[in-house]
Motif scaffolding. Structure first.
Motif, PDB file in Angstrom:
ATOM      1  N   GLY A  96       0.821  -1.200   0.000  1.00 43.90           N
ATOM      2  CA  GLY A  96       0.000   0.000   0.000  1.00 43.90           C
ATOM      3  C   GLY A  96       0.859   1.255   0.000  1.00 43.90           C
ATOM      4  N   GLU A  97       0.205   2.394  -0.074  1.00 41.81           N
ATOM      5  CA  GLU A  97       0.909   3.680  -0.094  1.00 41.81           C
ATOM      6  C   GLU A  97       0.924   4.300   1.293  1.00 41.81           C
ATOM      7  OE1 GLU A  97       2.425   4.612  -2.700  1.00 41.81           O
ATOM      8  OE2 GLU A  97       1.519   3.360  -4.261  1.00 41.81           O
ATOM      9  N   ASP A  98       1.953   5.132   1.529  1.00 42.01           N
ATOM     10  CA  ASP A  98       2.037   5.952   2.753  1.00 42.01           C
ATOM     11  C   ASP A  98       2.010   5.104   4.018  1.00 42.01           C
ATOM     12  OD1 ASP A  98       2.070   8.313   1.225  1.00 42.01           O
ATOM     13  OD2 ASP A  98      -0.114   8.336   1.134  1.00 42.01           O
ATOM     14  N   ARG A 152      14.744  -1.696   1.320  1.00 42.76           N
ATOM     15  CA  ARG A 152      14.047  -0.767   0.434  1.00 42.76           C
ATOM     16  C   ARG A 152      13.882  -1.382  -0.952  1.00 42.76           C
ATOM     17  NH1 ARG A 152      11.554   2.810   3.767  1.00 42.76           N
ATOM     18  NH2 ARG A 152      13.015   3.606   5.331  1.00 42.76           N
ATOM     19  N   LYS A 153      12.943  -0.851  -1.703  1.00 40.88           N
ATOM     20  CA  LYS A 153      12.648  -1.431  -3.013  1.00 40.88           C
ATOM     21  C   LYS A 153      13.823  -1.329  -3.975  1.00 40.88           C
ATOM     22  CE  LYS A 153      10.186   2.770  -4.468  1.00 40.88           C
ATOM     23  NZ  LYS A 153       8.875   3.302  -4.927  1.00 40.88           N
ATOM     24  N   ARG A 175       9.022   5.890   7.586  1.00 46.38           N
ATOM     25  CA  ARG A 175       8.239   5.841   6.355  1.00 46.38           C
ATOM     26  C   ARG A 175       8.565   4.589   5.547  1.00 46.38           C
ATOM     27  NH1 ARG A 175       4.089   8.291   7.406  1.00 46.38           N
ATOM     28  NH2 ARG A 175       3.544   8.001   5.200  1.00 46.38           N
ATOM     29  N   LEU A 176       7.531   3.968   5.022  1.00 46.72           N
ATOM     30  CA  LEU A 176       7.684   2.793   4.171  1.00 46.72           C
ATOM     31  C   LEU A 176       6.959   3.041   2.858  1.00 46.72           C
ATOM     32  CD1 LEU A 176       6.844   0.028   6.823  1.00 46.72           C
ATOM     33  CD2 LEU A 176       9.129   0.663   6.007  1.00 46.72           C
ATOM     34  N   GLU A 177       7.563   2.583   1.763  1.00 44.86           N
ATOM     35  CA  GLU A 177       6.974   2.752   0.452  1.00 44.86           C
ATOM     36  C   GLU A 177       6.522   1.416  -0.110  1.00 44.86           C
ATOM     37  OE1 GLU A 177       9.629   4.776  -2.148  1.00 44.86           O
ATOM     38  OE2 GLU A 177       9.972   6.462  -0.783  1.00 44.86           O
ATOM     39  N   LYS A 178       5.637   1.474  -1.054  1.00 45.97           N
ATOM     40  CA  LYS A 178       5.185   0.268  -1.728  1.00 45.97           C
ATOM     41  C   LYS A 178       6.379  -0.467  -2.314  1.00 45.97           C
ATOM     42  CE  LYS A 178       1.804  -1.243  -5.182  1.00 45.97           C
ATOM     43  NZ  LYS A 178       0.755  -0.792  -6.137  1.00 45.97           N
ATOM     44  N   GLY A 179       6.505  -1.755  -1.966  1.00 41.99           N
ATOM     45  CA  GLY A 179       7.633  -2.555  -2.433  1.00 41.99           C
ATOM     46  C   GLY A 179       8.726  -2.742  -1.398  1.00 41.99           C
ATOM     47  N   ASP A 180       8.706  -1.946  -0.320  1.00 48.22           N
ATOM     48  CA  ASP A 180       9.666  -2.160   0.767  1.00 48.22           C
ATOM     49  C   ASP A 180       9.317  -3.449   1.520  1.00 48.22           C
ATOM     50  OD1 ASP A 180      10.889   0.227   0.122  1.00 48.22           O
ATOM     51  OD2 ASP A 180      10.022   1.362   1.795  1.00 48.22           O
ATOM     52  N   VAL A 181      10.328  -4.055   2.132  1.00 48.47           N
ATOM     53  CA  VAL A 181      10.127  -5.265   2.918  1.00 48.47           C
ATOM     54  C   VAL A 181      10.681  -5.042   4.331  1.00 48.47           C
ATOM     55  CG1 VAL A 181      10.651  -7.726   3.182  1.00 48.47           C
ATOM     56  CG2 VAL A 181      10.221  -6.777   0.904  1.00 48.47           C
ATOM     57  N   VAL A 182       9.877  -5.308   5.342  1.00 46.12           N
ATOM     58  CA  VAL A 182      10.312  -5.258   6.734  1.00 46.12           C
ATOM     59  C   VAL A 182      10.618  -6.678   7.171  1.00 46.12           C
ATOM     60  CG1 VAL A 182       9.666  -4.693   9.096  1.00 46.12           C
ATOM     61  CG2 VAL A 182       8.914  -3.210   7.223  1.00 46.12           C
ATOM     62  N   GLN A 183      11.875  -6.933   7.501  1.00 45.01           N
ATOM     63  CA  GLN A 183      12.309  -8.256   7.925  1.00 45.01           C
ATOM     64  C   GLN A 183      12.462  -8.270   9.449  1.00 45.01           C
ATOM     65  OE1 GLN A 183      15.985  -8.738   5.702  1.00 45.01           O
ATOM     66  NE2 GLN A 183      14.895  -9.712   3.982  1.00 45.01           N
ATOM     67  N   VAL A 184      11.563  -8.955  10.126  1.00 45.47           N
ATOM     68  CA  VAL A 184      11.622  -9.107  11.575  1.00 45.47           C
ATOM     69  C   VAL A 184      12.519 -10.300  11.912  1.00 45.47           C
ATOM     70  CG1 VAL A 184      10.280  -9.712  13.627  1.00 45.47           C
ATOM     71  CG2 VAL A 184       9.352  -8.089  11.957  1.00 45.47           C
ATOM     72  N   VAL A 185      13.458 -10.081  12.830  1.00 50.20           N
ATOM     73  CA  VAL A 185      14.351 -11.154  13.279  1.00 50.20           C
ATOM     74  C   VAL A 185      14.285 -11.201  14.802  1.00 50.20           C
ATOM     75  CG1 VAL A 185      16.698 -12.077  13.281  1.00 50.20           C
ATOM     76  CG2 VAL A 185      15.887 -10.744  11.313  1.00 50.20           C
TER      77      VAL A 185
END
Length: 561
Positions: A462-464, A496-497, A511-521
């Motif tokens: 999603g956006e924003d 980031r994308k 801020r996160l953009e469409k296509g970013d991935v948050v990797q939880v460890v």
């Protein structure tokens, strides 16, 4: 206000009837719990079960509790007592009234998101019981989305404050208050929906309790409640007698380098946790109220004395907690507390660490030791509306004197909590889950190995969007026992994308953009015993399962694969 007298009239009653009533009290709170789960709007409640329900006696002492977050249940009694203190004049509290509070520094609250709802139950014009519900609401306003930030300077930045107010009066809702709740939330529909779920939970409890009173009489129900609490104390003191007597202590470094210390003294009559001399409350949100601190000590006490039976006020009578006012474990208004849970987790783990060497039959090596609360939000890709989600994360538990640690389990504070299934997260929350797997990082080796943490990858579609989080144990992994090795650490990577990677142990509205991935460890738990004592067949099994590499088998365990 008409209150029941604390001295009960001596009546004839048979023990079977009393036990039936006591079992019914548990059934009532279980139904309250189920009602909340079935009617809530947010996945943090209906999937994760980040809430608690309870029944108190007429004086606000915990009588029976449902499932859910143990620390929530343990803090409900102070909430009731704050209502009784504020509304102390005759007629102030009436049948059909419901009260709300969320200010952490008094009234059994942890942070502003954890809203406490409370309802008296009357019989013959007197209060016979209180019902309460405490749940994490995903947004209560404030400077930061999700109402959570380690960077908050004071409580005013954290959201709307409800100073022990009536939200329903004699059965009629105060629409102005409900409008204020909605108007201060970024997700008003969810906030109001979770409010009414809490009300439904207590109304279901009131219905069942009134039926119990009608069947057995209010005096018999009062006696059953009083004897139930007394039984809880007897069981607690019997458990206390079996613990090794002495003074135990442990220290730990916070992420900012400050040292915290707990001293636990166990005698025949008391389980005392001394936290005096710890750092002063800080200018961020890593502060905990005393009510929250007390519950951390109570949970450890329950775990080592009588973990399988019910819990009520009597279960914790031997527990005493000593703090300095204005410290991080006894923060004073208007200190920020939105990420109190990480300080509470540090304390819970610290008491555990102090006792574990002398109580290896009860306590494992250190577990991942962080709630790993992950707050994400933005415009939902399907609806375009603002959407927020909250997810604590699973992690690895420490090894014990005779077994490996458990993989991917919630912390010792969580109780009966569940992770959000991948399918629900994707369908309801507007994310893609690229990966959910065990963490294969080194750490936690030993004769018995620490359990594995997880890797969980959220892809933003999603956006924003934004993320807020604070994970402790990002520098020092879970502690080991008896020669085992320390576990790994907790953190997130934001990929980031364009492929750039950023590592965080805390961030606010990043801020996160469409296509970013948050990797939880999340971390692997601590090991138990020297690694060279691990059985060869166990090491080879670890290798086959991908828990270790051939190099680890050779260098750590001394076994050539």
């Amino acid at each position: 206000m008409a209150r029941a007298k604390t001295t009960l009239k001596v009546i004839e009653h048979d023990p079977i009837t009393i036990e039936i009533i006591q079992s019914s009290l548990r059934a009532i709170t279980d139904e309250m719990f189920a009602t909340m789960r079935k009617t809530a709007m947010s996945s943090i409640i209906y999937e994760v079960l980040d809430f608690g329900v309870a029944m108190m006696d007429a004086e606000g002492e915990l009588a029976s509790s449902g499932s859910g977050i143990p620390s929530f249940v343990g803090m409900l009694a102070p909430g009731i007592k704050s209502v009784m203190q504020k509304f102390a004049e005759p007629g102030d509290i009436k049948p059909g009234d419901v009260f709300a509070t969320n200010i952490p520094h008094h009234g059994g609250v942890s942070h502003l998101n954890d809203v406490v709802l409370m309802q008296p139950v009357f019989s013959k014009g007197q209060i016979i019981s209180w019902l309460a519900n405490k749940a994490h609401w995903v947004d209560v306003g404030g400077t930061f989305p999700g109402s959570i930030s380690v960077d908050a300077l004071d409580i005013y930045q954290e959201g709307l404050q409800l100073p022990c107010i009536k939200v329903i009066e004699e059965g009629k809702e105060n629409q102005s208050v409900i409008d204020i709740l909605a108007g201060n939330s970024r997700v008003p529909d969810i906030t109001v929906g979770d409010f009414w779920a809490g009300i439904a939970s207590m109304r279901s409890g009131e219905k069942r309790l009134q039926a119990l009173i009608k069947k057995y009489g209010d005096e018999t129900v009062r006696v059953a409640i009083a004897e139930y609490i007394a039984l809880g104390e007897v069981m607690a003191r019997n458990g206390l007698k079996k613990l090794p007597k002495g003074v135990y202590s442990a220290t730990e470094k916070l992420e900012d380098g400050r040292l915290v210390r707990a001293v636990v003294a166990i005698t025949e009559d008391a389980f005392t946790v001394d936290l005096r001399g710890n750092p002063k409350q800080g200018g961020n949100a890593l502060n905990s109220s005393k009510d929250a601190t007390i519950v951390d000590a109570q949970m450890i006490f329950k775990a080592i004395t009588d973990p399988q039976s019910f819990a009520n006020a009597g279960s914790f009578r031997p527990v005493e907690v000593l703090t300095d006012e204005g410290s991080i474990f006894d923060a004073q208004y208007p200190a920020a507390t939105s990420v109190y849970y990480e300080t509470g987790m540090i304390l819970f783990d610290l008491i555990w660490k102090a006792l574990a060497p002398s109580m290896e039959q009860h306590l494992t090596a250190g577990h991942y030791g962080s709630i790993c609360g992950t707050f994400l939000g933005g415009k939902h890709p399907d609806t375009g509306k603002e959407h927020s989600i909250v997810e604590p994360q699973l992690g690895g538990w420490g090894a014990s004197l005779d077994s490996d640690g458990v993989n991917a389990l919630y912390t010792g504070q969580h109780g009966e909590t569940f992770n959000v299934p991948v399918e629900v997260a994707e369908q309801r929350n507007g994310l893609m889950i690229d990966r959910l797997s065990l963490n294969d990082a080194p750490g936690g080796e030993g004769q018995y190995i620490g359990g594995k943490g997880i890797n969980l990858d959220y892809r933003i579609i999603g956006e924003d969007w934004w993320i807020s989080m604070v994970y402790v144990r990002s520098k020092n992994g879970p502690w080991a026992l008896n020669g085992g090795l320390q576990g790994s650490t907790n953190y997130i990577n934001v990929v980031r994308k364009d492929g750039k990677e950023e590592r965080y142990s805390s961030c606010t509205a990043l801020r996160l953009e469409k296509g970013d991935v948050v990797q939880v460890v999340t971390a692997n738990g601590g090991g138990y015993g020297p690694p060279r004592k691990r059985r060869q067949e166990s090491v080879l099994s670890d290798l086959r399962n991908g828990y270790i590499t051939a190099a680890t088998a050779r260098d750590i365990y001394g076994i050539e694969a």
